[in-house]
Design an enzyme around this catalytic site. Structure first.
Site, PDB file in Angstrom:
ATOM      1  CE  LYS A   1       8.331 -10.994   0.297  1.00  0.00           C
ATOM      2  NZ  LYS A   1       7.416 -10.580  -0.789  1.00  0.00           N
TER       3      LYS A   1
ATOM      4  CD  GLU B   1       5.433   0.151  12.705  1.00  0.00           C
ATOM      5  OE1 GLU B   1       4.223   0.396  12.870  1.00  0.00           O
ATOM      6  OE2 GLU B   1       6.328   0.657  13.392  1.00  0.00           O
TER       7      GLU B   1
ATOM      8  CB  CYS C   1      -1.803   0.572   8.613  1.00  0.00           C
ATOM      9  SG  CYS C   1      -0.544   1.827   8.466  1.00  0.00           S
TER      10      CYS C   1
ATOM     11  N   GLY D   1       3.020  -5.257   7.568  1.00  0.00           N
ATOM     12  CA  GLY D   1       2.023  -6.045   6.840  1.00  0.00           C
ATOM     13  C   GLY D   1       0.897  -6.450   7.764  1.00  0.00           C
TER      14      GLY D   1
ATOM     15  CG  ASN E   1      -0.383  -0.036   2.505  1.00  0.00           C
ATOM     16  OD1 ASN E   1       0.751  -0.488   2.663  1.00  0.00           O
ATOM     17  ND2 ASN E   1      -1.093   0.457   3.488  1.00  0.00           N
TER      18      ASN E   1
ATOM     19  CD  GLU F   1      -5.864  -3.719   8.443  1.00  0.00           C
ATOM     20  OE1 GLU F   1      -5.430  -4.870   8.265  1.00  0.00           O
ATOM     21  OE2 GLU F   1      -5.134  -2.735   8.601  1.00  0.00           O
TER      22      GLU F   1
HETATM   23  P1  NAD Z   1       0.872  -9.103   4.017  1.00  0.00           P
HETATM   24  O1  NAD Z   1       1.122  -9.442   5.443  1.00  0.00           O
HETATM   25  O2  NAD Z   1       0.031 -10.013   3.202  1.00  0.00           O
HETATM   26  O3  NAD Z   1       2.253  -8.977   3.222  1.00  0.00           O
HETATM   27  C1  NAD Z   1       3.288  -8.100   3.632  1.00  0.00           C
HETATM   28  C2  NAD Z   1       4.615  -8.649   3.146  1.00  0.00           C
HETATM   29  O4  NAD Z   1       4.894  -9.859   3.835  1.00  0.00           O
HETATM   30  C3  NAD Z   1       4.648  -8.974   1.658  1.00  0.00           C
HETATM   31  O5  NAD Z   1       5.915  -8.609   1.135  1.00  0.00           O
HETATM   32  C4  NAD Z   1       4.470 -10.483   1.658  1.00  0.00           C
HETATM   33  O6  NAD Z   1       5.007 -11.102   0.502  1.00  0.00           O
HETATM   34  C5  NAD Z   1       5.247 -10.863   2.909  1.00  0.00           C
HETATM   35  N1  NAD Z   1       4.892 -12.166   3.493  1.00  0.00           N
HETATM   36  C6  NAD Z   1       3.711 -12.827   3.427  1.00  0.00           C
HETATM   37  N2  NAD Z   1       3.809 -14.021   4.088  1.00  0.00           N
HETATM   38  C7  NAD Z   1       5.078 -14.081   4.580  1.00  0.00           C
HETATM   39  C8  NAD Z   1       5.793 -15.061   5.317  1.00  0.00           C
HETATM   40  N3  NAD Z   1       5.245 -16.218   5.702  1.00  0.00           N
HETATM   41  N4  NAD Z   1       7.081 -14.796   5.655  1.00  0.00           N
HETATM   42  C9  NAD Z   1       7.658 -13.644   5.290  1.00  0.00           C
HETATM   43  N5  NAD Z   1       7.048 -12.702   4.549  1.00  0.00           N
HETATM   44  C10 NAD Z   1       5.763 -12.912   4.209  1.00  0.00           C
HETATM   45  O7  NAD Z   1       0.283  -7.615   4.008  1.00  0.00           O
HETATM   46  P2  NAD Z   1      -0.240  -6.774   2.740  1.00  0.00           P
HETATM   47  O8  NAD Z   1      -1.568  -7.293   2.314  1.00  0.00           O
HETATM   48  O9  NAD Z   1       0.853  -6.639   1.730  1.00  0.00           O
HETATM   49  O10 NAD Z   1      -0.417  -5.316   3.396  1.00  0.00           O
HETATM   50  C11 NAD Z   1      -1.576  -4.872   4.021  1.00  0.00           C
HETATM   51  C12 NAD Z   1      -1.439  -4.959   5.536  1.00  0.00           C
HETATM   52  O11 NAD Z   1      -0.326  -4.186   5.958  1.00  0.00           O
HETATM   53  C13 NAD Z   1      -2.620  -4.393   6.283  1.00  0.00           C
HETATM   54  O12 NAD Z   1      -2.952  -5.251   7.335  1.00  0.00           O
HETATM   55  C14 NAD Z   1      -2.103  -3.065   6.829  1.00  0.00           C
HETATM   56  O13 NAD Z   1      -2.752  -2.587   7.974  1.00  0.00           O
HETATM   57  C15 NAD Z   1      -0.690  -3.392   7.088  1.00  0.00           C
HETATM   58  N6  NAD Z   1       0.109  -2.178   7.140  1.00  0.00           N
HETATM   59  C16 NAD Z   1       0.595  -1.761   8.345  1.00  0.00           C
HETATM   60  C17 NAD Z   1       1.321  -0.578   8.428  1.00  0.00           C
HETATM   61  C18 NAD Z   1       1.861  -0.092   9.740  1.00  0.00           C
HETATM   62  O14 NAD Z   1       2.730   0.761   9.714  1.00  0.00           O
HETATM   63  N7  NAD Z   1       1.414  -0.590  10.862  1.00  0.00           N
HETATM   64  C19 NAD Z   1       1.560   0.165   7.276  1.00  0.00           C
HETATM   65  C20 NAD Z   1       1.034  -0.283   6.065  1.00  0.00           C
HETATM   66  C21 NAD Z   1       0.319  -1.473   6.010  1.00  0.00           C
END
Ligand code: NAD
Length: 475
Positions: A171, A246, A280, A224, A148, A379
């Protein structure tokens, strides 16, 4: 078509498998770029490159490291048009917002280039001993980021890590890896030694998991979903790796009867619908005092209807498409669940007419909502503002805290006492009082409860990449 390669040990490479994947534009489903896809073996190569680069980079003077980061920020600014355009085309963010994101990422590099010079130790005299306390880089860092804010969130990690003297492997999300890769290339072009900052592409459960479990990396900095963060923390425990997480959020906005209703309505619309609610710290739940609820809802609707939906490359557009059909479906499902349980749509609630090829959805305002509905608990990550009434300050605070998340919250009131009282009682890492933004490079950002562990930005963001050492001298 644009070709996005990985960067390992200073070289632009494809993965060992030679595989490429096409990224499609969520506004029209046309191909945008072909992306080199990595596998476990590529993640290992990148980690080893970072490990080889660590002794050199960590012993360079902070002034030299931070000078390179300032140069990197300038290169990012020079390439802002190019990087923003790719960002818009791969994830649908309006070009104005993409440009703001890229420039803000450059500012983060500058900020940490300055903060990195303030890594200063302590000297303690005690009789015939002296103690020196120094802070040293943790080592190789794995940086895993979502789609995002793929550039800015990477800057929040790469800036402090490099300034601290760490080396890293990034990554990005498979949904939006292209602009993040261009950002890493720009930083490298400032003259970083090979291997200091690498980037690999691939899925979370192969490349991501290797970056988490491989003992070469000493720290994982992850942004994430909460569920992914939980898995990462468990996997990291095996090597007692440092983690910064985060995670998700479900931000409440409380509007008291003495608030500037126009200002509150404006902030609500910007914060609930900006980036199509895929943030987020988006406003996910709005609690409004009974006495002003109707007036407030009317103002929110009027502003929502003014938003321009369209091609995100058009600089006049406020809202583009959502990133994927999956996100759009989840938004629809949450709205349907709310309607089944008694909610009403005040505006939006469907796809706009005439946008058949992209993942567009209308910004949606709901009322008559309650906490049994998914939209008030989970969410959604979509453009929905559910409005609920309250009749006392006590009730508003209780409702705001009735969530497993604790990232951000917003309070609108003209009473200083009430503002302070409420801000202090809300369980969240950041509270915006009469302001719809909680991001400030100089202030810490991070979550309470299920929204994460650790802080980014500010001097605390740098500390996350430093270990403390006590050296005791006998005289
Ligand atoms: P996601 O958790 O699906 O993916 C995030 C990253 O993690 C990607 O690069 C993905 O390939 C990787 N990933 C997935 N499974 C993994 C594993 N088993 N081991 C290691 N890496 C892995 O999240 P998303 O859909 O890309 O992003 C949206 C989420 O991110 C929402 O929940 C949002 O609230 C959160 N977010 C949080 C913040 C914050 O600062 N707190 C900021 C932005 C987004």
């Amino acid at each position: 078509m644009y070709r996005s390669m990985m960067l390992i040990n200073g070289e632009r490479v494809e993965g060992a498998s030679g595989r490429f994947e096409i990224i499609h534009n969520p506004a029209n489903q046309e191909p945008v770029a072909e992306v080199a896809i990595g596998d476990v073996i590529d993640a290992v190569k990148a980690l080893e490159a970072a490990q080889r680069a660590f002794p050199g980079w960590s012993s360079v003077s902070a002034r030299k490291r931070c000078g390179l980061l300032h140069d990197a920020a300038e290169i990012v600014r020079e390439r802002a048009d190019h990087i923003s355009k790719l960002l818009t085309m791969e994830m649908g963010k309006p070009i104005r917002d993409s440009r703001r994101e890229v420039l803000s990422a450059a500012d983060s590099l500058d900020y940490f280039a300055e903060e990195g010079l303030r890594n200063i130790g302590e000297w303690i005299s005690a009789g015939d001993t002296r103690s020196i306390v120094v802070k040293q880089p943790v080592g190789v860092v794995s940086m895993i980021t979502p789609w995002n804010y793929p550039v800015e969130l990477l800057a929040w990690k790469a800036g402090p890590a490099l300034a601290a003297g760490c080396t890293a492997v990034a990554k990005p999300s498979s949904l939006a890896p292209v602009a993040a890769t261009e950002f890493v290339m720009a930083i490298n072009d400032a003259g970083l030694p090979p291997g200091v900052l690498n980037i690999v592409h691939g899925s979370g459960d192969t490349v991501g998991a290797e970056l988490v479990t491989n003992p070469v990396s000493r720290k994982i900095s992850f942004t994430g979903e909460t569920s992914t963060g939980r898995w990462i923390m468990e996997a990291a425990a095996r090597h007692l790796k440092r983690v910064s997480l985060e995670l998700g959020g479900h931000a409440p906005m409380i509007v008291f009867d003495d608030a500037d209703i126009d200002a509150a309505a404006g902030a609500c619309v910007r914060r609930a619908f900006g980036n199509m609610g895929q943030v987020c710290i988006s406003v996910n739940r709005v609690y409004v005092d009974d006495a002003i609820a109707e007036d407030f809802a009317e103002k929110v609707i009027r502003r929502t209807l003014d938003l321009r939906i369209g091609d995100p490359l058009d600089p006049e557009v406020d809202l583009g498409p959502m990133v994927s059909e999956r996100q759009r479906r989840k938004t629809r499902e949450h709205i349907e669940d709310a309607l089944r349980k008694g909610a009403r749509i005040l505006c939006g609630g469907r796809e706009p007419e005439g946008f058949t090829r992209g993942y567009y959805f209308m910004p949606t305002v709901l009322t008559d909502v309650d906490h049994t509905m998914c939209i008030m608990r989970e969410e959604t990550f979509g453009p929905v503002a559910p409005i609920m009434r309250f009749s006392s300050e006590e009730e508003a605070v209780r409702l705001a805290n009735d969530t497993e998340y604790g990232l951000a919250a917003y309070v609108y009131t003209n009473s200083l006492r009430r503002a302070v009282r409420t801000a202090e009682r809300i369980e969240a890492g950041s509270v915006g009082v009469n302001i719809g933004s909680v991001i400030d490079l100089q202030a810490p950002f991070g979550g309470w409860k299920q929204s994460g562990i650790g802080r980014e930005l500010s001097h605390r963001g740098l500390e996350e990449y430093l270990e403390i050492k006590h050296i005791r001298l006998g005289l």
